[in-house]
Design a protein around this motif. Structure first.
Motif, mmCIF file in Angstrom:
data_model
loop_
_atom_site.group_PDB
_atom_site.id
_atom_site.type_symbol
_atom_site.label_atom_id
_atom_site.label_comp_id
_atom_site.label_asym_id
_atom_site.label_seq_id
_atom_site.Cartn_x
_atom_site.Cartn_y
_atom_site.Cartn_z
ATOM 1 N N LEU A 415 0.823 -1.178 -0.006
ATOM 2 C CA LEU A 415 0.113 0.059 0.011
ATOM 3 C C LEU A 415 0.949 1.324 -0.021
ATOM 4 O O LEU A 415 1.948 1.351 0.426
ATOM 5 C CB LEU A 415 -0.957 -0.014 1.286
ATOM 6 C CG LEU A 415 -1.890 -1.216 1.374
ATOM 7 C CD1 LEU A 415 -2.618 -0.717 2.634
ATOM 8 C CD2 LEU A 415 -2.589 -1.540 0.125
ATOM 9 N N ASP A 416 0.140 2.328 -0.819
ATOM 10 C CA ASP A 416 1.020 3.684 -0.580
ATOM 11 C C ASP A 416 0.528 4.512 0.892
ATOM 12 O O ASP A 416 -0.271 3.838 1.569
ATOM 13 C CB ASP A 416 0.537 4.490 -1.573
ATOM 14 C CG ASP A 416 1.427 5.730 -2.039
ATOM 15 O OD1 ASP A 416 2.214 5.736 -1.340
ATOM 16 O OD2 ASP A 416 1.496 6.175 -3.158
ATOM 17 N N LYS A 417 1.163 5.563 1.120
ATOM 18 C CA LYS A 417 1.039 6.109 2.284
ATOM 19 C C LYS A 417 -0.595 6.666 2.515
ATOM 20 O O LYS A 417 -1.088 6.812 3.480
ATOM 21 C CB LYS A 417 1.881 7.298 2.499
ATOM 22 C CG LYS A 417 1.784 8.289 1.440
ATOM 23 C CD LYS A 417 2.795 9.395 1.815
ATOM 24 C CE LYS A 417 2.683 10.539 0.716
ATOM 25 N NZ LYS A 417 4.017 11.675 1.055
ATOM 26 N N ASP A 418 -1.295 6.839 1.371
ATOM 27 C CA ASP A 418 -2.621 7.043 1.167
ATOM 28 C C ASP A 418 -3.780 5.972 1.492
ATOM 29 O O ASP A 418 -4.809 5.975 1.561
ATOM 30 C CB ASP A 418 -2.923 8.050 0.235
ATOM 31 C CG ASP A 418 -2.887 7.118 -1.012
ATOM 32 O OD1 ASP A 418 -2.420 6.031 -1.223
ATOM 33 O OD2 ASP A 418 -2.966 7.865 -2.081
ATOM 34 N N GLY A 419 -3.312 4.805 1.568
ATOM 35 C CA GLY A 419 -3.708 3.599 1.898
ATOM 36 C C GLY A 419 -4.107 2.943 0.331
ATOM 37 O O GLY A 419 -4.805 1.817 0.466
ATOM 38 N N SER A 420 -3.990 3.526 -0.593
ATOM 39 C CA SER A 420 -4.206 2.843 -1.954
ATOM 40 C C SER A 420 -3.215 1.781 -2.277
ATOM 41 O O SER A 420 -1.985 1.665 -2.032
ATOM 42 C CB SER A 420 -4.244 3.912 -2.904
ATOM 43 O OG SER A 420 -2.624 4.383 -3.189
ATOM 44 N N GLN A 421 -3.764 0.688 -3.068
ATOM 45 C CA GLN A 421 -3.015 -0.527 -3.292
ATOM 46 C C GLN A 421 -1.968 -0.261 -4.434
ATOM 47 O O GLN A 421 -2.142 0.271 -5.628
ATOM 48 C CB GLN A 421 -3.568 -1.849 -3.577
ATOM 49 C CG GLN A 421 -2.782 -2.936 -4.280
ATOM 50 C CD GLN A 421 -3.605 -4.159 -4.535
ATOM 51 O OE1 GLN A 421 -4.684 -4.397 -3.771
ATOM 52 N NE2 GLN A 421 -3.738 -4.677 -5.572
#
Length: 486
Positions: A415-421
């Motif tokens: 995941l990225d830091k914004d929660g997106s995969q």
């Protein structure tokens, strides 16, 4: 005198009482200023210096004192003996390293000899083949030369025979001038026949094309050979390190029950800090994998992560997080509570420090808290390539620009830091993926608690292989090692 500049004077009574001290009492010189003695101690850097170092580089440090004051009430012979043992261990390791390097050097010499032999073999094979090609071309040349020579000699023989017949007929035609009419008629007809045969032979000879023997080089062979700069490429390949498995017992004498280690982390200096659920304690492993008790919490810990230099965050079953400063210097051995944060669902495993925030697993997702305790994000699902993925995470691991979440199945999510995969890590050999760690180079290790194996992925998510173990609960990175708790 210059020879005794580094010595100090002691009393005669002290010399008699401790002759060893009298013979070994020598002032240590400063590393940075060899003309000055070491006289001061800086608690901030946990190191001794000369007065010039303190005045120039450590003016803003706290806990600066002289050596005598620094050793009051905290110095013990046990610590000195422990340091002596540690130095002996390091010395033995360095000796082992030297032996290994010598062994590798001998192996490298053997590799050089072997490669030189292969190069000479290639040269011999190429020369043998070139000589074979030479023999084939020479035989073909001899065959063509023989064919042309035979034809030319046959033509020459025919011409010589015709020349002899014509020479003989020429003489008889000359003699026919003195013969009767009938004889002259016969000689004329025979002479005409000989002349016609000679003309036909000349015509046939002129009509035959001249035959030259030619040679056309195979440019493919010469161009290929000439284009090569060497017989092959010489490279240095890094050896793949052998996987060494070492079991470390972290149970202390004060522990009544068998240890249950749900999580661990590593400080910036390489020290491994772990939590024991059954003893409700915080322990550490030094660089020689020796366990030491740091403190007892009095409540059940469920997760731990490093948040800075000598700082860790510990999650508890009673839904709180403590940010602790872990100190381990000669003058103090204890843990300071720096901050307390209230959270939800603290009884679940999984805690990581990523992008300045605390990421915590719970049954249905991941909650992201700021270091002040503010809930910033609640991630319950992510958009995957094949649709929505509902989260049921266990452990978390932070990389340089990504966080990896084990999802209790056959892999993990990046995941990225914004929660997106970003991408998914999957392998059919993993069952109920629970442990995860990521190295500084982006290599990811996943452990399956039901499949009892570890599978490795590169930074792009490509599977590099795996290995089975007897039992695995948790997987964490510790400097150059991966730690598995069982």
């Amino acid at each position: 005198m210059k020879a005794t500049r580094g010595h100090i004077l002691i009393g005669a009574r002290r010399a008699k009482q401790n002759p060893v001290a009298a013979s070994t009492t020598v002032e240590e010189k400063c590393w940075y200023h060899p003309d000055r003695n070491i006289e001061m101690f800086c608690r901030t850097h946990n190191m001794v210096y000369c007065t010039r170092c303190i005045a120039t580089e450590h003016r803003s440090c706290s806990g600066v004192t002289d050596i005598d004051h620094a050793t009051k009430g905290s110095y013990s012979m046990d610590e000195l003996q422990g340091l002596q043992s540690e130095i002996n261990d390091i010395f033995e390791r360095l000796v082992d390293v030297t032996k290994k390097k010598e062994k590798i050097l001998a192996e490298t010499e053997e590799q050089k000899t072997s490669i030189l032999g292969r190069i000479k073999d290639m040269k011999r094979k190429i020369i043998d083949h070139v000589e074979k090609l030479e023999r084939a071309s020479t035989d073909a040349l001899k065959e063509k030369y023989s064919e042309v020579k035979t034809e030319l000699e046959e033509d020459k023989t025919s011409v010589n025979k015709m020349t002899g017949k014509l020479e003989e007929r020429k003489k008889k035609v000359t003699m026919a001038l003195h013969m009767n009419k009938g004889q002259r008629f016969v000689q004329v007809k025979l002479g005409q026949k000989a002349a016609d045969d000679a003309k036909t032979l000349c015509k046939e000879s002129d009509s035959k094309s001249l035959k030259d023997i030619t040679f056309t080089e195979d440019e493919g062979i010469s161009d290929t050979v000439m284009a090569k700069q060497s017989f092959g490429q010489i490279d240095i390949d890094g050896r793949q390190k052998t996987l060494v498995i070492k079991t470390v017992d972290v149970k202390k004498d004060c522990d009544e029950l068998k240890c249950l280690i749900p999580d661990l982390c590593q400080l910036h200096d390489g020290t491994i800090i772990l939590i024991d659920q059954r003893s409700c304690s915080l322990k550490k492993l030094d660089q020689y994998n020796k366990a030491k008790l740091l403190c007892n919490f009095g409540r059940v810990p469920t997760g731990i992560c490093c948040t800075g230099k000598d700082k860790v965050a510990v999650k508890f079953m009673n839904s709180e997080v403590l940010v602790l400063a872990v100190c381990d210097a000669i003058y103090q051995k204890h843990v300071h509570i720096r901050k307390k944060i209230s959270i939800e669902n603290g009884g679940f495993w999984g805690l990581a420090y990523f992008a300045g925030d605390l990421w915590m697993s719970y049954r249905h997702g991941v909650r992201v808290y700021s270091m002040s305790g503010l809930l910033k994000r609640n991630i319950t699902h992510v958009q995957g390539l094949n649709g929505i993925i509902q989260l049921s995470p266990v452990h978390l691991a932070a990389g340089q620009d990504s966080i990896f979440v084990t999802n209790g199945c056959d892999g993990a999510l990046c995941l990225d830091k914004d929660g997106s995969q970003k991408y998914e890590l999957q392998d059919h050999r993993l069952r109920f993926t629970r442990g995860v760690c990521v190295t500084s180079r982006g290599t990811v290790f996943l452990s399956g608690s039901q499949s009892n194996n570890v599978v490795v992925f590169n930074k792009d998510g490509k599977c590099l292989g795996g290995k089975r173990f007897q039992q695995i609960e948790c997987l964490r990175k510790a400097q150059w090692h991966c730690c598995m708790t069982t």
